[in-house]
Write an enzyme that holds these catalytic residues in place. Structure first.
Site, short mmCIF file in Angstrom:
data_model
loop_
_atom_site.label_atom_id
_atom_site.label_comp_id
_atom_site.label_asym_id
_atom_site.label_seq_id
_atom_site.Cartn_x
_atom_site.Cartn_y
_atom_site.Cartn_z
N HIS A 198 0.85 -1.19 0.00
CA HIS A 198 0.00 0.00 0.00
C HIS A 198 0.88 1.24 0.00
O HIS A 198 2.09 1.16 0.21
CB HIS A 198 -0.90 0.02 1.25
N ASP A 200 0.79 5.24 1.88
CA ASP A 200 0.13 5.95 2.99
C ASP A 200 -0.57 7.18 2.43
O ASP A 200 0.03 7.96 1.69
CB ASP A 200 1.15 6.36 4.04
N HIS A 256 4.79 0.11 -0.10
CA HIS A 256 5.56 -0.71 0.84
C HIS A 256 4.67 -1.80 1.45
O HIS A 256 3.44 -1.76 1.34
CB HIS A 256 6.18 0.15 1.94
N ARG A 266 8.23 -8.73 15.20
CA ARG A 266 8.53 -7.35 14.81
C ARG A 266 7.52 -6.43 15.49
O ARG A 266 6.31 -6.69 15.44
CB ARG A 266 8.44 -7.20 13.28
#
Length: 328
Positions: A198, A200, A256, A266
């Site tokens: 996607h 941002d 990304h 993570r």
């Protein structure tokens, strides 16, 4: 270990890729940082920041609080969800069927936000979390504004706060997100989509994560995915769709995604700097060619674009609806 609802593993696995060493590195203490920032936004829409001035204790305290929250029993975390729009969510991303191997906590950056509902998962005083978030967000927002003003300088825009004033506005529609990607032991030597590809929609995104890999960006020339080496002491910056429009496409929002693995969790924290809902988003006149309408985008309000973005799929090219069609 946190257990998320089990996805169909084979449906979301991808091939591993090597770490890419060529991510732009910007030292904010250097006098040439503004030209380096502009170049990074033009070529990648993404870069890494060092000498950022964010106190280490703010980072460590928030990460500690995030780990404490995500380590809570699922029954406790679910009391904080589903997001409406703020709160806890897992696996489901957005309103349109996107899923990933992730759980998250979405918060407003408004310091008046009531953390008591969120803190129910802690079984303790909510001030610990609210203080950690507010201290961190205040520092990161200041850094984001500094970067945006350096970019305005680099573009030779006379009004250097033309971007940053939108984040500093009391009505700024900025949000803060904590993501947790648990390891998935069944993967073995494969990777799983933690958060799908996607861009941002906001102006700028400021990302910090622990020392676990997983972040990938797409190169614009051939669309290939490259893995970003993790660095828990630095920050990574994404150009958002709104900044792409305001610079008339000179800066590009970066596509990304995040992959998870079989061995290490993570944890990431992201500040999304957005304008007020009523703000009109359009290419800045000072960046257009004189004597002709060289604008590539139609004007829209952030409210309009936000609604469109959050009612679309993650991977959709959302800006295409607002592009001007060149006369044939």
């Amino acid at each position: 270990m946190v257990v998320l609802p089990k996805p169909t593993i084979d449906q979301f696995t991808v091939e591993k890729s090597t770490l890419f060493p060529g991510i732009p590195l910007i030292d904010l203490s250097k006098p040439d940082s503004k030209s380096c920032l502009v170049k990074a936004c033009e070529e990648f829409g993404f870069f890494k920041i060092i000498n950022h001035g964010i106190p280490t204790e703010f980072i460590n305290k928030l990460e500690s609080e995030a780990i404490k929250f995500f380590s809570s029993p699922m029954s406790e975390k679910e009391k904080v969800g589903p997001p409406d729009p703020f709160g806890y969510g897992n696996k489901s991303i957005g309103r349109n069927g996107d899923i990933g191997w992730v759980e998250y906590l979405l918060l407003t950056t408004n310091p008046e936000f009531n953390y008591h509902k969120v803190a129910s998962a802690f079984g303790e005083n909510p001030e610990n979390l609210s203080c950690a978030v507010n201290n961190y967000v205040t520092a990161v927002k200041k850094m984001a504004c500094e970067i945006l003003e350096l970019l305005a300088d680099g573009l030779r825009i006379q009004k250097r706060d033309v971007f940053s004033e939108l984040l500093m506005d009391e009505q700024s529609d900025s949000v803060f997100r904590l993501n947790h990607y648990p390891p998935c032991p069944e993967l073995h030597d494969r990777n799983l989509i933690g958060f799908g590809e996607h861009t941002d929609p906001q102006i700028i995104s400021v990302l910090r994560s622990n020392n676990a890999s997983g972040l990938q960006i797409s190169l614009r020339d051939d669309g290939s995915w490259i893995s970003v080496p993790p660095d828990q002491d630095s920050f990574f910056i994404n150009v958002g769709d709104s900044l792409q429009v305001m610079t008339n496409g000179r800066f590009k929002s970066v596509r990304h995604r995040v992959l998870t693995n079989s061995y290490k969790a993570r944890v990431s924290m992201i500040y999304f700097g957005g304008p007020p809902l009523s703000e009109k988003i359009a290419p800045l006149p000072s960046l257009l060619m004189e004597g002709e309408d060289s604008s590539l985008y139609k004007e829209f309000t952030w409210f309009e674009y936000k609604n469109y973005a959050f009612n679309s799929r993650l991977a959709d090219n959302r800006l295409c609806l607002f592009e001007k069609i060149a006369a044939s």
